[in-house]
Design a protein around this motif. Sequence first.
Motif, short mmCIF file in Angstrom:
data_model
loop_
_atom_site.label_atom_id
_atom_site.label_comp_id
_atom_site.label_asym_id
_atom_site.label_seq_id
_atom_site.Cartn_x
_atom_site.Cartn_y
_atom_site.Cartn_z
N GLN A 14 0.85 -1.19 0.00
CA GLN A 14 0.00 0.00 0.00
C GLN A 14 0.89 1.24 0.00
N GLU A 15 0.45 2.24 -0.72
CA GLU A 15 1.18 3.50 -0.74
C GLU A 15 1.44 3.99 0.69
N LYS A 16 2.65 4.51 0.90
CA LYS A 16 3.13 5.06 2.17
C LYS A 16 3.57 4.00 3.16
N GLU A 17 3.37 2.73 2.84
CA GLU A 17 3.87 1.69 3.73
C GLU A 17 5.27 1.25 3.30
N LEU A 66 19.45 -1.21 2.84
CA LEU A 66 19.79 -2.60 2.55
C LEU A 66 20.01 -3.29 3.89
N ASN A 67 19.23 -4.31 4.15
CA ASN A 67 19.36 -5.10 5.37
C ASN A 67 20.35 -6.23 5.09
N PHE A 68 21.60 -6.00 5.43
CA PHE A 68 22.70 -6.91 5.10
C PHE A 68 22.96 -7.82 6.29
N GLN A 69 22.73 -9.13 6.06
CA GLN A 69 23.02 -10.14 7.08
C GLN A 69 24.03 -11.11 6.49
N LYS A 70 25.29 -10.84 6.76
CA LYS A 70 26.37 -11.55 6.09
C LYS A 70 26.36 -13.04 6.41
N ALA A 71 26.14 -13.39 7.66
CA ALA A 71 26.16 -14.81 8.04
C ALA A 71 25.06 -15.59 7.34
N ARG A 72 23.95 -14.93 7.10
CA ARG A 72 22.83 -15.58 6.42
C ARG A 72 22.92 -15.42 4.91
N LYS A 73 23.88 -14.64 4.45
CA LYS A 73 24.05 -14.35 3.04
C LYS A 73 22.75 -13.79 2.45
N SER A 74 22.25 -12.78 3.12
CA SER A 74 21.06 -12.12 2.60
C SER A 74 21.31 -10.62 2.52
N ALA A 75 20.65 -10.00 1.56
CA ALA A 75 20.81 -8.57 1.30
C ALA A 75 19.47 -8.01 0.86
N ASN A 76 18.56 -7.93 1.79
CA ASN A 76 17.21 -7.51 1.47
C ASN A 76 17.11 -6.00 1.30
N LEU A 77 16.31 -5.59 0.35
CA LEU A 77 16.07 -4.16 0.10
C LEU A 77 14.81 -3.74 0.84
N VAL A 78 14.92 -2.66 1.59
CA VAL A 78 13.76 -2.10 2.29
C VAL A 78 13.44 -0.74 1.67
N ILE A 79 12.22 -0.60 1.23
CA ILE A 79 11.75 0.68 0.70
C ILE A 79 10.76 1.24 1.70
N SER A 80 11.06 2.38 2.24
CA SER A 80 10.16 3.00 3.22
C SER A 80 9.22 3.96 2.50
N ALA A 81 8.06 4.17 3.09
CA ALA A 81 7.10 5.15 2.57
C ALA A 81 6.91 5.00 1.06
N GLN A 112 16.53 -13.14 -10.40
CA GLN A 112 15.44 -13.18 -11.35
C GLN A 112 14.54 -11.97 -11.29
N GLY A 113 14.63 -11.22 -10.22
CA GLY A 113 13.84 -10.01 -10.10
C GLY A 113 12.54 -10.21 -9.33
N THR A 114 12.04 -9.13 -8.76
CA THR A 114 10.76 -9.10 -8.07
C THR A 114 9.95 -7.93 -8.62
N ILE A 115 8.72 -8.21 -9.02
CA ILE A 115 7.85 -7.12 -9.51
C ILE A 115 7.11 -6.54 -8.31
N LEU A 116 7.33 -5.27 -8.07
CA LEU A 116 6.66 -4.58 -6.97
C LEU A 116 5.53 -3.72 -7.52
N THR A 117 4.36 -3.88 -6.93
CA THR A 117 3.21 -3.05 -7.29
C THR A 117 2.78 -2.27 -6.06
N VAL A 118 2.71 -0.97 -6.21
CA VAL A 118 2.28 -0.10 -5.11
C VAL A 118 0.84 0.33 -5.39
N HIS A 119 -0.03 0.02 -4.45
CA HIS A 119 -1.45 0.38 -4.58
C HIS A 119 -1.73 1.71 -3.90
#
Lengths: 120, 115
Positions: A14-17, A66-81, A112-119
């Motif tokens: 949702q928009e703003k989330e 970027l939520n970087f957790q090296k031990a878990r080998k993850s690099a999640n992107l956080v988009i605020s608002a 492979q990519g993630t399609i993000l849709t903002v409502h």
Amino acid sequence: AQKITQTQPGMFVQEKEAVTLDCTYDTSDPSYGLFWYKQPSSGEMIFLIYQGSYDQQNATEGRYSLNFQKARKSANLVISASQLGDSAMYFCAMREDFNAGGTSYGKLTFGQGTILTVHP
Amino acid sequence: DAGVIQSPRHEVTEMGQEVTLRCKPISGHDYLFWYRQTMMRGLELLIYFNNNVPIDDSGMPEDRFSAKMPNASFSTLKIQPSEPRDSAVYFCASSLYPGGHTEAFFGQGTRLTVV
């Protein structure tokens, strides 16, 4: 073998989330870089954020972090608002920076990519 | 700098014809990458160069594909003969040396349609 994995083909927010896009990677190299790119429907590839494997702090660029957790080998992107203009395909990428005389120094591979849709 | 420049932007060709895609990287960039993007396979790395030398071409799908970089300011990706399954968007990207915050800059892509 797949080195970059994005398990979410599509995400809705949702928009703003805030929204988190997942990315895990696989490498045995001690030095590497992680990137996120945005591809809107117009097709161009837009760089968003970078995280180095030796960086102690998570990278931030405006509304992107970027939520970087090296031990878990993850690099999640956080988009605020989230904004309507954030609707796009998002790619995670890894660059191999360890020069051990091999053939993959500088190699940049994408998930492979993630399609993000903002409502609204 | 004008960024990474690719030509043509769109290409429609008949099966069996030779297709040549062109790329001008950003001046001073040491690395050049060719990617192919399809719905089924996502964004695949085909080949990349360092200082005009091919480093890894393991992503090139078959012998019909070839890439050259005769100098630091020009690269080509050639498909001969082309097939309908080659239809995709082909991106060229360039970057400085690896290590640190040196992201790859992408061209606008070439949309190839083989009929």
